[in-house]
Design an enzyme around this catalytic site. Structure first.
Site, short mmCIF file in Angstrom:
data_model
loop_
_atom_site.label_atom_id
_atom_site.label_comp_id
_atom_site.label_asym_id
_atom_site.label_seq_id
_atom_site.Cartn_x
_atom_site.Cartn_y
_atom_site.Cartn_z
N LYS A 121 -4.62 5.48 -0.80
CA LYS A 121 -6.00 5.03 -1.03
C LYS A 121 -6.91 5.36 0.14
O LYS A 121 -8.02 5.86 -0.05
CB LYS A 121 -6.04 3.51 -1.26
CG LYS A 121 -5.31 3.01 -2.48
CD LYS A 121 -5.53 1.52 -2.69
CE LYS A 121 -4.95 0.64 -1.60
NZ LYS A 121 -3.49 0.73 -1.48
N ASN A 144 -11.69 -1.94 0.99
CA ASN A 144 -10.47 -2.27 1.72
C ASN A 144 -10.31 -1.44 2.98
O ASN A 144 -9.36 -1.61 3.73
CB ASN A 144 -9.25 -2.06 0.80
CG ASN A 144 -8.04 -2.83 1.26
OD1 ASN A 144 -8.12 -4.00 1.58
ND2 ASN A 144 -6.90 -2.16 1.30
N HIS A 211 3.65 -4.89 -3.22
CA HIS A 211 3.07 -6.24 -3.15
C HIS A 211 3.75 -7.23 -4.10
O HIS A 211 3.11 -8.15 -4.60
CB HIS A 211 1.57 -6.18 -3.46
CG HIS A 211 0.79 -5.41 -2.46
ND1 HIS A 211 0.74 -5.74 -1.13
CD2 HIS A 211 0.03 -4.28 -2.60
CE1 HIS A 211 -0.02 -4.87 -0.49
NE2 HIS A 211 -0.46 -3.98 -1.34
#
Length: 495
Positions: A121, A144, A211
């Site tokens: 990302k 982020n 996650h």
């Protein structure tokens, strides 16, 4: 509960970067703001000082449920687990939950490019930002990655471009909130839109297990990622990875909804899919043809460069470059801007970052590798090179099997630190026992400092010392960046 004359009462949960920026933004616009954080005041001294000029109410050192009694709306920072008692009770009471990211996207006047994925990302977001900037657009990069953008809204115009990295935690808040009557009470609608939202140009780079210490199941994790696409409107564009089974299915389902002949958003009406692929040509998007990177849009092809001209290490980064080319081209960047950035971009901090060459040994900082899969990608980037691997940190409840097998094949010394050290050693011992590869010498260092000392003693000319932990940093550091910075300082201090 407030009446229509009272300012809206907002509770911000978590005083991280987003919470700090949001507290200032809301308080300066007349909201009544309370901030709560589990950390005590002494641990938040710098952030408290930054907000000292504002009228805020503080609840530090815990999250008492009584904070909900006067709240109209909660803003939750991405690092706050969704199952803490305060948020469980807020949902039970029907209080709307939002985030700095969701509020920014609602108010932003400029077109937004949103990028998510289990890996890649940050690199892809940085590439797209530089490509659009090189193409003549004033570009803001955030989400982020880097700074929260909420405080810069007044500077933005419709002619700008915004590129946002979006984590699964941020995307959870993009789903619709259905109790519109509840939102209207206490003027909460001033700061909260109950409809779902997705960026008009959105990418899912890949989805692999990640996650699972925060999301209850893989299905829940995929569902959170899917929010970046689910609420796009006619004319919006998705950029998806044809080589990843989950993202390929996302694109195929989008196409099936359109073919089914439904109406509007749910049918995918007027919403395009651009693909990127390392393995095969695509009808629209970006792909490899032999050693050349090709972008194909609206029937027109453009050659970007040859693979050997990319400065970034690893085949996974070629995929990131292809995704960035498809996104930036769709957002209006010309071909020469793509080429200039691709052939000059040397990477983002803590991502296969060359720290130093010392006595013929190259030291690389890949602290961003917080999953075993990312460690695998890093190891493959140095195929054929003797590696001393520094791994460890905190486990995210992900499988270590592939990383362990590749460690047996490629790593000359394995140096372990942090909470997951024993878990990784067992995985490597088991992988070596099953296969033909020899188990490398394994060293339990305990700390990152000791791991660097051991690596300096064991490395010889031609080796690569690679910090690619495979676990999070939260057992010893604030985040992966702090871990990477500590590694850099330790390596630079070697005599």
């Amino acid at each position: 509960m407030t009446n229509d004359q009272d300012p809206v009462s907002i509770l911000i949960v978590g005083l991280g970067r987003e919470g700090t920026a949001l507290a200032r933004f809301l308080a300066e616009r007349g909201a009544r703001v309370t901030v709560t954080d589990v950390r005590p005041a002494e641990a938040l001294a710098e952030r408290l000082a930054a907000l000292a000029d504002l009228r805020l109410t503080w609840a530090l050192g815990g999250h008492p449920l009584s904070l909900l009694d006067g709240a109209d709306l909660l803003f939750v920072s991405p690092g706050v687990p969704s199952d803490i008692p305060l948020l469980v009770e807020a949902r039970r009471r029907g209080l709307p939950l939002s985030s700095e990211t969701r509020l920014f996207t609602r108010l932003c006047p400029a077109p937004i490019v949103g990028i998510t994925g289990s890996s890649g990302k940050t690199t892809t977001t940085a590439l797209v930002g530089e490509m659009l900037q090189a193409g003549g657009h004033r570009t803001w990069v955030g989400g982020n990655i880097g700074r929260p953008l909420i405080g810069h809204l007044a500077e933005m115009t419709p002619d700008d471009r915004v590129v946002m990295e979006l984590s699964s935690f941020q995307l959870e808040f993009f789903a619709p909130w259905r109790d519109e009557e509840r939102v209207s009470k206490g003027q909460a609608e001033t700061w909260f839109d109950p409809t779902g939202w997705s960026p008009p140009l959105a990418a899912v780079l890949n989805v692999t297990p990640n996650h699972l210490d925060r999301h209850p199941t893989m299905e829940a994790y995929i569902a959170a990622k899917s929010h970046i696409l689910n609420y796009q409107r006619p004319g919006d564009v998705a950029v998806l990875n044809l080589d990843n089974p989950v993202t390929r299915q996302m694109g195929e389902e989008r196409g099936r909804r359109k073919e089914a002949g439904g109406k509007g958003q749910e049918a995918g009406e007027g919403r395009r899919v651009l693909w990127f692929s390392l393995e095969q040509p695509v009808e629209e998007g970006a792909f490899l043809r032999g050693e050349e990177l090709i972008v194909r849009l609206a029937g027109q092809e453009q050659r970007v460069c040859r693979m050997e001209e990319i400065k970034l290490l690893g085949r996974h980064n070629v995929a990131n470059v292809l995704a960035a080319c498809a996104l930036a081209a769709a957002a209006g960047a010309p071909p020469d801007a793509l080429r200039r950035v691709v052939t000059s971009f040397s990477g983002v901090e803590h991502r296969l970052e060359l720290v130093r060459e010392r006595h013929g040994v190259r030291w690389y900082n890949d602290s961003i590798a917080t999953t075993p899969e990312r460690t695998v990608a890093a190891l493959r980037a140095f195929s054929g090179t003797p590696i001393l691997l520094l791994a460890g940190g905190r486990d995210k409840h992900l499988p270590w099997d592939e990383m362990a097998r590749l460690t047996c094949r490629q790593v000359r010394h394995l140096i372990l630190f942090g909470e997951a050290a024993g878990l990784i050693e067992r995985a490597v011992q088991e992988a070596g026992g099953k296969g033909q590869e020899a188990i490398p010498p394994i060293h339990q260092a305990g700390t990152l400092e000791r791991a660097v000392e051991l690596a300096a003693c064991l490395a010889r000319p031609g080796d690569v010392v690679l910090l690619s932990p495979g676990g999070t940093s939260f057992d010893a550091f604030r985040d992966f960046a702090e871990r990477g910075e500590r590694f850099r300082r330790l390596v630079q201090a070697l005599e």
